[in-house]
Design a protein around this motif. Structure first.
Motif, PDB file in Angstrom:
ATOM      1  N   ARG A   1      -0.777 -20.178  -9.337  1.00 19.74           N
ATOM      2  CA  ARG A   1      -1.478 -18.887  -9.255  1.00 19.74           C
ATOM      3  C   ARG A   1      -2.555 -18.786 -10.315  1.00 19.74           C
ATOM      4  NH1 ARG A   1       3.807 -16.865  -8.535  1.00 19.74           N
ATOM      5  NH2 ARG A   1       3.862 -16.258 -10.728  1.00 19.74           N
ATOM      6  N   ALA A   2      -2.237 -19.190 -11.536  1.00 21.06           N
ATOM      7  CA  ALA A   2      -3.218 -19.081 -12.621  1.00 21.06           C
ATOM      8  C   ALA A   2      -4.419 -19.987 -12.385  1.00 21.06           C
ATOM      9  CB  ALA A   2      -2.552 -19.423 -13.952  1.00 21.06           C
ATOM     10  N   ALA A   3      -4.182 -21.169 -11.808  1.00 20.77           N
ATOM     11  CA  ALA A   3      -5.281 -22.115 -11.588  1.00 20.77           C
ATOM     12  C   ALA A   3      -6.264 -21.610 -10.543  1.00 20.77           C
ATOM     13  CB  ALA A   3      -4.721 -23.474 -11.173  1.00 20.77           C
ATOM     14  N   MET A   4      -5.815 -20.738  -9.646  1.00 22.20           N
ATOM     15  CA  MET A   4      -6.722 -20.189  -8.641  1.00 22.20           C
ATOM     16  C   MET A   4      -7.781 -19.280  -9.263  1.00 22.20           C
ATOM     17  SD  MET A   4      -3.961 -19.067  -5.752  1.00 22.20           S
ATOM     18  CE  MET A   4      -2.718 -20.210  -5.149  1.00 22.20           C
ATOM     19  N   LEU A   5      -7.482 -18.728 -10.417  1.00 27.13           N
ATOM     20  CA  LEU A   5      -8.355 -17.713 -11.009  1.00 27.13           C
ATOM     21  C   LEU A   5      -9.453 -18.292 -11.880  1.00 27.13           C
ATOM     22  CD1 LEU A   5      -5.563 -15.172 -12.007  1.00 27.13           C
ATOM     23  CD2 LEU A   5      -6.913 -15.263  -9.899  1.00 27.13           C
ATOM     24  N   GLY A   6      -9.395 -19.585 -12.187  1.00 19.22           N
ATOM     25  CA  GLY A   6     -10.427 -20.182 -13.020  1.00 19.22           C
ATOM     26  C   GLY A   6      -9.869 -21.303 -13.862  1.00 19.22           C
ATOM     27  N   PRO A   7     -10.579 -21.682 -14.921  1.00 20.15           N
ATOM     28  CA  PRO A   7     -10.118 -22.779 -15.780  1.00 20.15           C
ATOM     29  C   PRO A   7      -8.731 -22.491 -16.353  1.00 20.15           C
ATOM     30  CG  PRO A   7     -12.381 -22.168 -16.292  1.00 20.15           C
ATOM     31  CD  PRO A   7     -11.863 -21.125 -15.364  1.00 20.15           C
ATOM     32  N   MET A   8      -7.952 -23.549 -16.481  1.00 18.52           N
ATOM     33  CA  MET A   8      -6.597 -23.417 -17.019  1.00 18.52           C
ATOM     34  C   MET A   8      -6.622 -23.876 -18.471  1.00 18.52           C
ATOM     35  SD  MET A   8      -3.455 -22.650 -16.840  1.00 18.52           S
ATOM     36  CE  MET A   8      -3.422 -22.187 -15.122  1.00 18.52           C
ATOM     37  N   ARG A   9      -6.596 -22.931 -19.392  1.00 16.84           N
ATOM     38  CA  ARG A   9      -6.635 -23.244 -20.809  1.00 16.84           C
ATOM     39  C   ARG A   9      -5.225 -23.521 -21.332  1.00 16.84           C
ATOM     40  NH1 ARG A   9      -8.561 -18.197 -23.513  1.00 16.84           N
ATOM     41  NH2 ARG A   9      -6.982 -17.394 -22.074  1.00 16.84           N
ATOM     42  N   PHE A  10      -5.164 -24.200 -22.463  1.00 20.58           N
ATOM     43  CA  PHE A  10      -3.864 -24.460 -23.061  1.00 20.58           C
ATOM     44  C   PHE A  10      -3.185 -23.143 -23.440  1.00 20.58           C
ATOM     45  CE2 PHE A  10      -1.049 -25.493 -26.659  1.00 20.58           C
ATOM     46  CZ  PHE A  10      -0.250 -26.441 -26.037  1.00 20.58           C
ATOM     47  N   ALA A  11      -3.970 -22.176 -23.885  1.00 19.72           N
ATOM     48  CA  ALA A  11      -3.404 -20.872 -24.225  1.00 19.72           C
ATOM     49  C   ALA A  11      -2.760 -20.222 -23.008  1.00 19.72           C
ATOM     50  CB  ALA A  11      -4.479 -19.956 -24.802  1.00 19.72           C
ATOM     51  N   ASP A  12      -3.305 -20.450 -21.811  1.00 14.12           N
ATOM     52  CA  ASP A  12      -2.704 -19.902 -20.598  1.00 14.12           C
ATOM     53  C   ASP A  12      -1.335 -20.516 -20.350  1.00 14.12           C
ATOM     54  OD1 ASP A  12      -5.029 -18.395 -20.118  1.00 14.12           O
ATOM     55  OD2 ASP A  12      -5.969 -20.077 -19.074  1.00 14.12           O
ATOM     56  N   LEU A  13      -1.208 -21.816 -20.587  1.00 17.36           N
ATOM     57  CA  LEU A  13       0.081 -22.479 -20.416  1.00 17.36           C
ATOM     58  C   LEU A  13       1.096 -21.938 -21.413  1.00 17.36           C
ATOM     59  CD1 LEU A  13      -1.093 -26.190 -19.932  1.00 17.36           C
ATOM     60  CD2 LEU A  13      -0.550 -24.503 -18.171  1.00 17.36           C
ATOM     61  N   VAL A  14       0.660 -21.748 -22.654  1.00 18.33           N
ATOM     62  CA  VAL A  14       1.550 -21.172 -23.664  1.00 18.33           C
ATOM     63  C   VAL A  14       2.011 -19.785 -23.231  1.00 18.33           C
ATOM     64  CG1 VAL A  14       1.673 -20.299 -26.036  1.00 18.33           C
ATOM     65  CG2 VAL A  14       0.619 -22.521 -25.573  1.00 18.33           C
ATOM     66  N   GLY A  15       1.076 -18.982 -22.699  1.00 19.65           N
ATOM     67  CA  GLY A  15       1.430 -17.644 -22.255  1.00 19.65           C
ATOM     68  C   GLY A  15       2.490 -17.656 -21.164  1.00 19.65           C
TER      69      GLY A  15
END
Length: 767
Positions: A738-752
């Motif tokens: 789901r997160a990858a559909m919205l744009g770049p996947m940052r490391f901070a997003d994975l941590v979140g």
């Protein structure tokens, strides 16, 4: 139907943007009204059941059982089907092929089913085995608590690994060797924190007659002085407890002869400091002031101009000698200033032992303490005082006891405050949650600010945990993720024990190892700190090199010992992204040659989280190493190996990934074939997809959603301290999709995603 068909084909061109629309449209318009799961089951029954029923269940998948089992098992089976069909590994090459339309329809049905049903699953947080501090965590805690940077934990027994990481409770061992090492290290730290030289300059006196003869025959003693009656050097060691300015005073006298005065040379650690003329007979101090670093040093005194004239009519002029009464080392001359990290300890120095123990326990035990623990520490100090020790010695004993307590050495979470039923779910206590955050992001204990945030209720909600995690990521201490998480995920620590054949690969030394490892760490750091898409790890158009690594890679330019960021030719350079780094290429090679099998396994295991099973017993690949000495010979031997039915299933894909990296030799250098022609680095996956060298592999991995899922799962294991359950894997995959559909996947997003997960914030009640 026309709308859905157009979305299906558009998805191929624009997977990130269109997938969300396609799944939403299908889920809301079609499948919400129709039996999507039934349709999926029909396709699976027609295309998959022959090999994956209760009688065959190849690959461990029994479709009939999976689709009538609980929702988690059914969705897990659907996820596996989706991944294998997407990789065009299923149906197998010997079965009737799917048309592209059939494949796309099946994938969309899988995506829609997972997108709708996975959020309905209720993953239990499970329990985590109590974790001992790893060697790295011990060092980091000591650094953050006391400002003492060291590698004392290198003397500890090596940590056991679980799922590739050294912080998995189920894999950790504990022995008497650990206890002995912990006690020695704790006493060392305590001696540096509570020192006796805070009010006066430390003075060390070395008597001349107690010094050792270093060289020359002319050394003796007369009463309480050393006599150098011929050219000779004497020396002794001393310890500088900290860096600073020191005064070295040599109390020396001499007898004179000839036309020149006696000359004395003073040296430190083999480096000459001064030559001094000694004209007086009675010992007098000759002083030198200089900066000296922390650690053990050696002072040497030499008589350098001996003179002997036995026929001189004046007996007082016949023999020139040097007398050394003593050497006095004073320093550091500057007053001791405690590191900023020790400010919390400053208040304990005038306190009573009980009060000091409370302050000490609260920080060293990461906030999880009570009055009883503090009383025990105070009792240790009082026992030392009763035995005649000073208060400073008592404080050292208390700190050493704290650092060897299970409350410090183990990450122990307090039992439930309320009486809850067996299996009940409750939030992780705030102070324990603070520790989970700090060890994830800082590889260390929580600081005072984080403990205060826990007590103030800032970690009470998923949003609060995420916000605190983002603030912690901005702290410089989060750079430790690079060496502690990424270093283990990518197996960079194995570089230290990699020993290529020195006859074939001369010049592979520790400096090159360090440079290789640092290059990969700096790439990860850049992706993390610059908010880049983590997929840039695979094909970033820059790298970092120092002079040693630039020379190794053949990169032209002016370089030094410092690492410099350099741009690479986008899309074609051999060093683009992680796949072109010598660090892991060397780790996955044999001492004398490359290993496509090891490299392919590394790609599958670390970048796709699709580790192949261990080989069947007795299936060693090669009996004749001579036959695989060349890339062509190695390729031929592996082809013969894949012809064996028990080996083909795993090796077809694994070898294909490894062959794509054959342009690099066993230590990661780019190479050509024996005739100077390019190495054949092409390969074909079981799906029939051709991979043309490292460039083709980069694109293949970047386009594969399995890379993001794999990285998230690895981070989850590192954070939680155990493997993900079936349900957790499904939830994690759905979250990152789901997160990858919205744009770049940052490391901070994975941590979140990880810190908001139930497994990180919740737990089964502990009684």
């Amino acid at each position: 139907r026309p709308v859905i068909s157009s979305l299906i084909f558009a998805r191929v061109r624009h997977p990130n943007v269109i997938t969300a629309c396609a799944i939403a449209a299908i889920g809301r318009v079609v499948f919400a009204q129709g039996p999507d799961l039934d349709r999926l089951m029909v396709v699976v029954e027609q295309r998959c059941a022959e090999c994956h029923d209760e009688s065959a269940h190849k690959g461990g998948l029994d479709i009939a059982r999976a689709f009538v089992a609980d929702p988690a098992a059914r969705l897990s089976a659907i996820s596996k089907i989706r991944d294998r069909v997407r990789a065009v590994e299923m149906p197998p090459s010997d079965a009737d092929p799917m048309t592209e339309g059939e494949r796309r329809a099946l994938l969309l049905a899988c995506d829609a089913t997972l997108a709708r049903e996975v959020p309905l699953l209720k993953p239990g947080p499970g329990r985590v085995t109590v974790r001992r501090l790893s060697r790295t965590h011990w060092d980091r805690c000591v650094e953050d608590l006391f400002g003492i940077a060291s590698m004392r934990a290198d003397a500890f027994p090596a940590d056991d690994l679980g799922y590739g990481f050294d912080s998995i409770g189920d894999a950790m061992s504990f022995s008497t060797l650990h206890l002995e090492a912990y006690l020695a290290a704790a006493e060392d730290v305590a001696a540096q924190v509570f020192v006796d030289d805070e009010g006066a300059t430390p003075i060390r006196t070395i008597e001349g007659e107690a010094m050792d003869l270093v060289r020359g025959p002319g050394f003796g003693s007369d009463s309480d002085v050393a006599v150098l009656y011929a050219n000779a050097t004497i020396g002794a060691g001393f310890l500088a407890a900290r860096e600073g300015t020191f005064r070295i005073s040599v109390h020396a006298g001499a007898t004179q002869a000839g036309d020149a005065p006696s000359r004395m040379m003073v040296a430190l650690d083999g480096r000459e400091l001064a030559q001094i003329d000694v004209t007086q007979r009675a010992p007098k101090a000759e002083s030198i002031t200089l900066p000296i670093g922390e650690g053990t040093h050696r002072i040497e005194v030499a008589f350098v101009n001996d003179f002997w004239d036995p026929d001189n009519p004046d007996p007082a002029r016949r023999d020139r000698n040097l007398f050394v009464d003593r050497v006095v080392v004073e320093g550091p001359l500057e007053p001791r200033v405690a590191p900023p990290q020790q400010q919390w300890l400053a208040s304990t120095k005038p306190m009573a032992l009980e009060a000091a123990a409370r302050v000490m326990a609260a920080r060293v035990f990461r906030g999880a303490t009570d009055a009883e623990h503090a009383r025990r520490l105070a009792k240790v100090g009082q026992q030392r005082i009763d035995a005649g020790a000073t208060r400073m010695e008592a404080m050292r004993a208390m700190l050493a006891a704290a650092l060897t307590s299970p409350r410090f050495l183990f990450r122990i979470e307090q039992p439930s405050a309320a009486k809850l039923a067996e299996g009940a779910i409750e939030p992780v206590p705030p102070l324990a949650l603070a520790s989970r955050l700090s060890f994830l992001l800082w590889s260390s204990c929580p600081d005072g600010e984080l403990l205060a945030a826990a007590r103030n209720g800032e970690l009470a909600s998923p949003r609060g945990v995420r916000e605190r995690a983002m603030r912690m990521l901005a702290d410089s201490r989060a750079d430790r993720i690079v060496s502690d998480f990424a270093g283990q995920w990518l197996e960079l620590r194995s570089l230290d024990v990699r020993t290529p054949d020195p006859a074939l690969f001369p010049g592979f030394d520790d400096a090159l190892r360090r440079a290789m490892r640092r290059e990969t760490e700096l790439l990860f750091l850049a992706v993390m700190r610059e908010g880049r898409d983590v997929r840039d790890l695979l094909d970033a158009d820059f790298t970092h090199v120092d002079a040693r690594l630039a020379r190794f890679y053949g990169i032209e330019g002016e370089f030094s010992d410092a690492f410099l960021r350099v741009s690479l030719a986008s899309g074609s350079d051999a060093r683009l992204g992680l796949l072109g780094h010598a660090s892991w290429l060397a780790v996955t090679s044999n001492p004398t040659r490359t290993s496509p099998v090891k490299r392919g396994k590394w790609v599958m295991e670390n970048l796709l989280d699709q580790a192949p099973p261990p080989p069947p017993p007795g299936n060693a690949i090669f009996g004749d190493e001579q036959a695989v000495a060349t890339p062509a010979g190695l390729r031929a031997q592996l082809a013969a190996h894949r012809a064996r039915s028990e080996c083909a299933g795993c090796h077809e894909r694994m070898d294909a990934f490894g062959f794509a990296l054959e342009q690099y030799d066993a230590i990661g250098r780019y190479r050509l074939g024996p005739d100077g022609a390019p190495i054949d680095a092409s390969s074909t996956l079981p799906s029939g997809v051709r991979v043309d060298g490292v460039d083709g592999l980069r694109k293949l991995l970047r386009d594969d959603p399995a890379f993001l899922r794999a990285l998230l799962r690895k981070l989850f294991v590192y954070a939680v301290g155990r493997d993900a359950t079936v349900v957790e894997r499904l939830v994690l995959d759905a979250s990152v999709d789901r997160a990858a559909m919205l744009g770049p996947m940052r490391f901070a997003d994975l941590v979140g995603i990880v810190v908001e997960s139930d497994a990180f914030r919740l737990r089964e009640a502990i009684r």
